[in-house]
Design a protein around this motif. Structure first.
Motif, PDB file in Angstrom:
ATOM      1  N   ALA A  78       0.835  -1.206   0.000  1.00  0.00           N
ATOM      2  CA  ALA A  78       0.000   0.000   0.000  1.00  0.00           C
ATOM      3  C   ALA A  78       0.868   1.254   0.000  1.00  0.00           C
ATOM      4  CB  ALA A  78      -0.935  -0.001   1.206  1.00  0.00           C
ATOM      5  N   LYS A  79       1.964   1.234   0.752  1.00  0.00           N
ATOM      6  CA  LYS A  79       2.869   2.391   0.783  1.00  0.00           C
ATOM      7  C   LYS A  79       3.509   2.626  -0.578  1.00  0.00           C
ATOM      8  CE  LYS A  79       3.925   2.185   5.713  1.00  0.00           C
ATOM      9  NZ  LYS A  79       3.323   3.440   6.094  1.00  0.00           N
ATOM     10  N   VAL A  80       3.915   1.555  -1.259  1.00  0.00           N
ATOM     11  CA  VAL A  80       4.490   1.681  -2.601  1.00  0.00           C
ATOM     12  C   VAL A  80       3.446   2.230  -3.570  1.00  0.00           C
ATOM     13  CG1 VAL A  80       5.390   0.354  -4.565  1.00  0.00           C
ATOM     14  CG2 VAL A  80       6.243  -0.085  -2.246  1.00  0.00           C
ATOM     15  N   ARG A  81       2.230   1.690  -3.516  1.00  0.00           N
ATOM     16  CA  ARG A  81       1.153   2.157  -4.395  1.00  0.00           C
ATOM     17  C   ARG A  81       0.816   3.616  -4.112  1.00  0.00           C
ATOM     18  NH1 ARG A  81      -3.674  -1.588  -3.625  1.00  0.00           N
ATOM     19  NH2 ARG A  81      -4.511  -0.471  -5.406  1.00  0.00           N
ATOM     20  N   VAL A  85       0.994   6.887  -6.681  1.00  0.00           N
ATOM     21  CA  VAL A  85      -0.141   7.791  -6.938  1.00  0.00           C
ATOM     22  C   VAL A  85       0.248   9.229  -6.611  1.00  0.00           C
ATOM     23  CG1 VAL A  85      -2.472   8.434  -6.175  1.00  0.00           C
ATOM     24  CG2 VAL A  85      -1.926   6.040  -6.639  1.00  0.00           C
ATOM     25  N   ALA A  86       0.870   9.442  -5.435  1.00  0.00           N
ATOM     26  CA  ALA A  86       1.241  10.797  -5.003  1.00  0.00           C
ATOM     27  C   ALA A  86       2.255  11.418  -5.963  1.00  0.00           C
ATOM     28  CB  ALA A  86       1.789  10.744  -3.582  1.00  0.00           C
ATOM     29  N   GLU A  87       3.247  10.640  -6.399  1.00  0.00           N
ATOM     30  CA  GLU A  87       4.251  11.162  -7.331  1.00  0.00           C
ATOM     31  C   GLU A  87       3.637  11.487  -8.680  1.00  0.00           C
ATOM     32  OE1 GLU A  87       7.511   8.381  -7.427  1.00  0.00           O
ATOM     33  OE2 GLU A  87       8.093   8.844  -5.360  1.00  0.00           O
ATOM     34  N   PHE A  88       2.744  10.616  -9.172  1.00  0.00           N
ATOM     35  CA  PHE A  88       2.066  10.876 -10.448  1.00  0.00           C
ATOM     36  C   PHE A  88       1.252  12.164 -10.358  1.00  0.00           C
ATOM     37  CE2 PHE A  88      -1.541  10.612 -13.331  1.00  0.00           C
ATOM     38  CZ  PHE A  88      -0.914  10.319 -14.531  1.00  0.00           C
ATOM     39  N   ALA A  89       0.520  12.330  -9.255  1.00  0.00           N
ATOM     40  CA  ALA A  89      -0.295  13.534  -9.070  1.00  0.00           C
ATOM     41  C   ALA A  89       0.589  14.772  -9.021  1.00  0.00           C
ATOM     42  CB  ALA A  89      -1.131  13.415  -7.797  1.00  0.00           C
ATOM     43  N   ALA A  90       1.694  14.707  -8.301  1.00  0.00           N
ATOM     44  CA  ALA A  90       2.587  15.865  -8.180  1.00  0.00           C
ATOM     45  C   ALA A  90       3.216  16.233  -9.518  1.00  0.00           C
ATOM     46  CB  ALA A  90       3.671  15.577  -7.139  1.00  0.00           C
ATOM     47  N   ILE A  94      -1.860  17.347 -10.455  1.00  0.00           N
ATOM     48  CA  ILE A  94      -3.231  16.889 -10.219  1.00  0.00           C
ATOM     49  C   ILE A  94      -3.531  16.988  -8.738  1.00  0.00           C
ATOM     50  CG2 ILE A  94      -4.794  14.905 -10.310  1.00  0.00           C
ATOM     51  CD1 ILE A  94      -3.120  13.884 -12.698  1.00  0.00           C
ATOM     52  N   SER A  95      -4.617  17.637  -8.415  1.00  0.00           N
ATOM     53  CA  SER A  95      -5.059  17.740  -7.023  1.00  0.00           C
ATOM     54  C   SER A  95      -5.890  16.510  -6.682  1.00  0.00           C
ATOM     55  CB  SER A  95      -5.897  19.009  -6.847  1.00  0.00           C
ATOM     56  OG  SER A  95      -6.398  19.070  -5.536  1.00  0.00           O
TER      57      SER A  95
END
Length: 133
Positions: A78-81, A85-90, A94-95
């Motif tokens: 879950a931490k890797v996923r 997601v957070a890196e892709f959004a940044a 993407i908010s």
């Protein structure tokens, strides 16, 4: 045969579906030429999906969901996923306001995301009734 996303009949078999589950034996990976959606073909019937999904979590994880090793593995995954997601959004500016997770299982990713983004609206779709308990 047609695409379930755009209804185009311009679809092509890409390769055989490499199945470990009998549910997918005899299926092919098929791609829509219009929208690019890839899907199993022929699609299983609604009855077959219901049977497959009714106990997916237990059969896929062989009942080890109560072991400490499985818990540690699930939290780590879950931490890797979450990081992806957070890196892709940044990177893409993407908010994260609303998230839909399909197949959340026991909710490890949801817990991770909601820890860092407590104001996000989080929806899940889980067909396995075992996990609902």
């Amino acid at each position: 045969m047609s695409c379930s996303i755009c209804s185009s009949t311009s679809v092509r078999v890409q390769k055989p579906y490499l199945a470990k589950s009998p549910f997918f034996i005899g299926k092919s990976i098929t791609k829509c030429d219009i929208c690019g959606m890839q899907f199993a073909c022929p699609m299983p019937s609604n009855k077959d999906w219901e049977e497959y999904n009714s106990s997916y979590f237990l059969s896929a994880h062989v009942g080890v969901n109560s072991s400490h090793q499985f818990e540690f593995f699930s939290v780590g995954l879950a931490k890797v996923r979450f990081r992806a997601v957070a890196e892709f959004a940044a990177v893409n500016n993407i908010s994260l306001n609303t998230i839909l997770e399909v197949g959340p299982g026991a909710g490890y990713l949801a817990r991770e995301i909601l820890t860092y983004f407590p104001n996000v609206t989080y929806y899940v779709v889980e067909t396995d009734r075992v996990v609902h308990q």
